[in-house]
Structures are given as structure tokens and as C-alpha cells.
Design an enzyme around this catalytic site. Structure first.
Site, PDB file in Angstrom:
ATOM      1  CE  LYS A 112      -3.452   2.772   0.203  1.00  0.00           C
ATOM      2  NZ  LYS A 112      -4.459   2.816   1.265  1.00  0.00           N
ATOM      3  CE  LYS A 134      -2.322   7.837   7.515  1.00  0.00           C
ATOM      4  NZ  LYS A 134      -2.724   6.484   7.021  1.00  0.00           N
TER       5      LYS A 134
END
Length: 297
Positions: free
Chosen positions: A172, A241
Site C-alpha cells: 500500500k 501521513k
């Protein structure tokens, strides 16, 4: 007997995923701090739990889709968390937390006899709503086999990427870093073309019929940015993030991250201008301001 499913985190992605599970006939126990989000799922047949522990007491498989690693750790492992539940046997984290957190979660849950899978998602809000997400799963093979029918309720491409905890998270981060870096690089190039006299529509149409086409050029620039909707469906602060996580994990792995470090600075700048809660495609406006032109049809 079919496993009972818990779902914690009914945000932009989770509410659609939980709804798909209900439509597929699963018994679903939900938990969220947003009363309206939980109530909406209850009207569709879900049972609401007031704590994460209650979800763990009620469901065999608990899915979590939460915004940040600290929230994941608190909800899954903290006091009153899923780990204290008496029924749960498998916990699946669909959040993007990085492989280090995934390994930590797997170790702590494993000590209590609970299997853990890290299963981050790709496809955005549109994919969650349509039930066509890509689900990249790391962790125990038996736990994956047990959960595969659950993932298929909202996933079109579901792949077990390896038995090592955290491998789903690695994939991811690779995906999101590539999307972010490609968006910045392609925007820079497109703005040069517009500044030099090319029509934005012609430029994007030809780019997307040529070797430089990418998800960033086809879906982000030609769609959310050129229309000025900025509505891809992923918040700026979450993308930043993920860039920070990538940098931390790449350093730990001893992998170069020059492009990521530079790309992150554009998201830093957008955050500094107060766009943290905006769609991540608005990062393009940082470059547009420097160029003095916009990517608009």
C-alpha cells in the site's frame, strides 16, 4: 455456520464496505464515534456496539478502517479495545499504518490467540461505494482463507501478498507513494506545456493516449483537477501521513527515498496553507501558484 463480522470505522470508506457486507447477507456489528454514521448502518440491518471491546465480544472476524496508526493501536490493542473481546478470532486492519505497526499488532494479538491480517485498500471512495476495491492482504494463510469471502463483498481484486505480517502495508505504501510522486511530476510537466501555449484539454487528451499516461494523468488530472472539482475522495492530511510512513519505513529498510522526500514537501506546503482536510488533489494548486497558470479545461 457463517462468521459474524465486526466493522470499526465507518468513515468515507468504511461505511460503504460495511453496507456491502450487509447486502451480501453477513451479520455485521458496527462501532464508530460518529452517531449518524453508525445509525445509518443500523437502518440497513447492522447491530451497533458502543465500544471496540463489544465488537470483539460479538464478532468472529473484526475489520477496522481507521485514519492513523495511533488510532489503530488504541482501538485494537488499548484498554477497552478489540483485543479484550471474548469471541474475536481474526482481526483485519484495512487502515494504512505501515508494516512496523502491522507487525506490532500481529504480535500483540497473536499473544492472545487472535490472528491478524493487514489488508490495506486501493480504489478510493468510488471503489468502496462500487464494491470494486483492491485488497492487498498480508498475514497467516489460514486466516486469509477464512476472510477471503468477506473481502469479496467489497473487493474486486483480492490478493494474499504473503504470510509475513506487514507485507500488505508495504504494498500500500508503494502504491500511494507512486500515486503521489506521479501526480506531482505529471502536474509539473503539464503546467510547463500550458505555460508554453498548449491547450490543457488537448495536452491531457494526447498525454493520455501516449506513453506518459498514468493513473495521475487519466483520473486525477484529467478528472478531479481539470474539472476543478478536486473530488478524488482522499484527504490531503492522510496522503501526507502515508508519505511520512513511507519515508520512515524506507529508511528502516535501507531503501533510497529521494523522490518521496521531495514529493512530501509539496504536501507539506499544501498542509501549511490550511488544506489538510481538503482533497489530496488540491496539492496541484501549490504548483499552479508557482506557474501562474491552472490545469483547467
Amino acid at each position: 455456520m457463517q462468521d459474524k463480522i465486526g466493522f470499526i470505522g465507518l468513515g468515507a470508506m468504511g461505511r460503504h464496505m460495511a453496507a456491502h457486507l450487509l447486502r451480501k447477507g453477513h451479520e455485521v456489528f458496527v462501532c464508530d464515534t460518529n452517531d449518524a454514521a453508525a445509525a445509518a448502518l443500523v437502518t440497513q440491518g447492522a447491530v451497533r456496539c458502543d465500544t471496540a471491546r463489544r465488537v470483539g465480544d460479538s464478532a468472529d472476524i473484526v475489520l477496522a478502517c481507521l485514519p492513523t496508526p495511533d488510532v489503530v493501536e488504541r482501538v485494537l490493542l488499548g484498554a477497552g479495545g478489540v483485543v479484550e473481546g471474548g469471541r474475536v478470532r481474526v482481526v483485519v486492519d484495512h487502515s494504512t499504518t505501515g508494516p512496523s505497526m502491522a507487525r506490532h499488532v500481529a504480535e500483540r494479538l497473536g499473544a492472545q490467540g487472535i490472528a491478524a491480517l493487514d489488508a490495506p485498500l486501493a480504489g478510493g471512495v468510488a471503489g468502496a461505494e462500487a464494491g470494486t476495491l483492491s485488497v492487498m492482504v498480508g498475514g497467516d494463510a489460514a486466516a486469509y482463507a477464512r476472510c477471503a469471502p468477506v473481502f469479496q463483498a467489497f473487493g474486486r481484486k483480492v490478493v494474499h501478498v504473503g504470510t509475513q505480517p506487514g507485507l500488505g502495508q508495504v504494498l500500500k505504501l508503494v502504491n500511494n507513494m507512486t500515486v503521489g510522486a506521479t501526480l506531482i511530476a505529471t502536474s509539473e510537466a503539464v503546467l510547463f506545456g500550458i505555460k508554453s501555449g498548449l491547450d490543457a484539454g488537448v495536452l491531457l487528451d494526447m498525454l493520455n493516449a501516449s506513453t506518459a499516461r498514468s493513473f495521475a494523468s487519466e483520473s486525477l488530472l484529467a478528472g478531479a483537477v481539470a474539472s476543478r472539482r478536486f473530488d478524488f475522495g482522499f484527504r490531503m492530511d492522510l496522503m501526507r501521513k502515508d508519505m511520512r510512513l513511507y519515508l520512515q519505513e524506507a529508511e528502516a529498510a535501507g531503501a533510497p527515498a529521494f523522490t518521496t522526500a521531495l514529493t512530501k514537501q509539496f504536501f507539506d506546503q499544501a498542509m501549511a496553507s490550511g488544506q489538510g482536510a481538503e482533497d489530496m488533489t488540491r496539492v496541484v494548486q501549490v504548483l499552479e501558484q508557482l506557474a501562474g497558470v491552472s490545469i483547467a479545461r
